[in-house]
Design an enzyme around this catalytic site. Structure first.
Site, PDB file in Angstrom:
ATOM      1  N   CYS A  94       0.766  -1.129   0.089  1.00 18.34           N
ATOM      2  CA  CYS A  94      -0.080  -0.137   0.137  1.00 18.34           C
ATOM      3  C   CYS A  94       0.968   1.264  -0.113  1.00 18.34           C
ATOM      4  O   CYS A  94       0.481   2.466  -0.785  1.00 18.34           O
ATOM      5  CB  CYS A  94      -0.845   0.130   0.923  1.00 18.34           C
ATOM      6  SG  CYS A  94      -0.284   0.055   2.782  1.00 18.34           S
ATOM      7  N   HIS A 143      -6.233  -0.081  -1.407  1.00 16.95           N
ATOM      8  CA  HIS A 143      -6.264  -1.325  -0.942  1.00 16.95           C
ATOM      9  C   HIS A 143      -7.330  -2.279  -1.802  1.00 16.95           C
ATOM     10  O   HIS A 143      -7.371  -3.326  -1.396  1.00 16.95           O
ATOM     11  CB  HIS A 143      -6.778  -1.329   0.568  1.00 16.95           C
ATOM     12  CG  HIS A 143      -5.774  -0.578   1.399  1.00 16.95           C
ATOM     13  ND1 HIS A 143      -5.684   0.541   1.807  1.00 16.95           N
ATOM     14  CD2 HIS A 143      -4.786  -1.345   2.153  1.00 16.95           C
ATOM     15  CE1 HIS A 143      -4.616   0.784   2.325  1.00 16.95           C
ATOM     16  NE2 HIS A 143      -3.968  -0.440   2.794  1.00 16.95           N
ATOM     17  N   ASP A 174      -7.705   5.379  -2.010  1.00 20.51           N
ATOM     18  CA  ASP A 174      -7.317   4.117  -1.346  1.00 20.51           C
ATOM     19  C   ASP A 174      -6.740   3.053  -2.349  1.00 20.51           C
ATOM     20  O   ASP A 174      -7.309   2.663  -3.261  1.00 20.51           O
ATOM     21  CB  ASP A 174      -8.734   3.730  -0.576  1.00 20.51           C
ATOM     22  CG  ASP A 174      -8.528   2.603   0.299  1.00 20.51           C
ATOM     23  OD1 ASP A 174      -7.211   2.044   0.390  1.00 20.51           O
ATOM     24  OD2 ASP A 174      -9.365   1.902   0.965  1.00 20.51           O
TER      25      ASP A 174
END
Length: 487
Positions: free
Chosen positions: A174, A371, A369
């Site tokens: 990440c 993820h 994000d």
């Protein structure tokens, strides 16, 4: 009423995420298992693409289900899907659709104040608006700006990294993906300008496609995760391991230098110098890090090989602003950095989960994000209309700014010397308003005293661990909660 209730339930399900770690694939994908894999949980990034599409079909949400599962779902829903498709095309449904998607995608209110997104202010305060039409226009402008930012997420199905069996960066990449997003925005601003917006009704810009190609998932792509890991070995980067913001910033410094040496006579793929602002080379500690003007000039001269005194400049400022949480005195300062025209946002996020923070609205931090797990895509300039949808997000997420991890890095892009001078002026003013605890300061040279000082600091580098907690191996010699790590 039944349809409305159904829509509300679907929208609620899509918008119910309460953390930045929406990991939908919890497995590492070795090369040996690449073929034949199937995941039943692979939600699309955009609510638009999963519900209100022209080819409406419930089974689109399960895009990686087995063929038998798809047939079952599709046959069960094809009848009412055809009927709903007609309703969706109607004007009243379209207005309802916009209302639902707007609240889900933005989740912001005019009563919460203006939004600052990478140096641009979206004035949505109620007192700034003269009516509903103005409010809708401002919200639309914010959404288009947010949507135009480049999103880079976990990928699976790429060639194994070096000698490992990793064909995915799920659960450990990440911070690398967040850093790719920040550098991609710098390139976007450099090549197309801050006012550039991605549109669906116009041909894609060649420069935009060129940028995306740099971040492909193979060794052939200059700024791929493969090449980042290779460049960062000296700072502890390894396949399957987590990495902190400081090591990530230094890795980009190494990778940019390697690429520059490789393309010594050709066009530079990263057409800007990199300056990592993080303390003295001899490791001296104390006070806030200093943006040294002479050092910035030196980086530009090195980049141009002495041909010109100044070049575009990417500044990266890694910081640790607390122990287990950000000291609250730094929150207003972090908010103010998004008002800088040079703002590239923040590498950071909640403990254990790096994100790319690109905007603020009072105490909210808007972020992209990394993820979500997406299959590898191959963007080429040969395709007339390449599919770039996986590089953008229609849903804006936010978290409380005071909940972010204290280990972070701030980015700035200065196009020329005047832009850098403006940045220095703003940074100096911000330091003067910090009540003795600035994020960083500005000085002409290392020999000059810092303009603003803060308490003594100490600590070790920290790494993001992608679980529910962040292991912080910090040593607080001074025993002061306000102390922070000097990198």
């Amino acid at each position: 009423m039944v349809l409305k209730d159904l829509c509300d339930r679907i929208v609620a399900a899509k918008c119910s995420s309460k953390s930045s770690t929406e990991i939908v694939d919890n497995t590492q994908v070795p090369a040996s298992s690449k073929a034949g894999s199937s995941d039943s949980k692979f939600p699309k990034a955009s609510l638009w693409s999963t519900f209100f599409t022209s080819g409406f079909s419930v089974d689109e949400t399960y895009s990686e289900s087995s063929s038998s599962e798809k047939k079952t779902v599709h046959s069960r829903n094809s009848g009412w899907a055809a009927a709903v498709r007609k309703v969706v095309s109607g004007g009243s449904m379209r207005r309802f659709q916009e209302r639902v998607l707007g609240s889900c995608r933005t989740d912001v209110s005019s009563s919460d104040g203006d939004i600052w997104l990478l140096g641009v202010c979206h004035k949505i305060s109620q007192h700034e608006s003269t009516g509903d039409v103005d409010i809708r226009n401002v919200f639309a402008a914010f959404e288009q700006d947010f949507f135009s930012r480049i999103l880079i997420t976990y990928r699976k199905g790429f060639d194994a990294i070096e000698d490992s069996k990793y064909t995915s960066d799920v659960n450990w990449g990440c911070m690398l993906r967040s850093s790719q997003m920040l550098v991609a925005q710098a390139l976007l601003f450099h090549k197309l300008g801050r006012s550039w917006r991605k549109t669906v009704d116009k041909p894609v810009d060649k420069e935009y496609i060129d940028i995306l190609q740099l971040f492909g998932d193979s060794e052939a792509a200059a700024f791929s995760i493969h090449n980042l890991l290779q460049a960062g070995k000296g700072y502890g980067l390894a396949v399957g391991s987590w990495v902190g913001p400081y090591a990530m910033c230094r890795t980009w410094e190494v990778l940019a230098r390697n690429q520059r040496e490789k393309n010594e006579q050709g066009e530079q793929l990263l057409p800007m110098a990199i300056y990592v602002v993080s303390g003295d080379e001899d490791g001296e500690r104390g006070g806030a890090p200093v943006v040294c003007i002479e050092d910035a000039c030196k980086r530009c001269l090195e980049f141009s090989r002495g041909l010109v005194p100044w070049t575009p400049l990417l500044l990266l400022v890694p910081l640790v602003l607390g122990l287990d949480k950000v000291n609250l005195r730094y929150i207003p300062l972090l908010q103010s950095t998004f008002k800088f025209p040079q703002s590239l946002g923040i590498l950071g996020g909640k403990p254990g989960a790096s994100t790319y923070i690109i905007g603020v609205q009072n105490d909210k931090a808007f972020y992209l994000d990394p993820h979500e797990v997406k299959p590898v895509v191959n963007i080429t300039g040969d395709t007339q209309e390449p599919n770039t949808s996986s590089y953008h997000c229609n849903i804006s997420r936010h978290m409380p700014l005071d909940s972010i991890d204290p280990s972070l890095a701030i980015g700035f892009y200065c196009r020329d010397k005047d832009d850098f001078d403006d940045f220095c002026s703003r940074a100096t003013k911000l330091a003067e308003e910090s009540n003795g605890a600035p994020l960083f300061t500005v000085a002409q040279s290392r020999s000059l005293p810092m303009q603003v000082t803060s308490n003594s600091v100490s600590g070790d580098d920290t790494r993001f661990e992608e679980d529910d907690s962040l292991s912080m191996n910090l040593v607080n010699d001074a025993g002061n909660e306000d102390d922070w790590q000097f990198l």
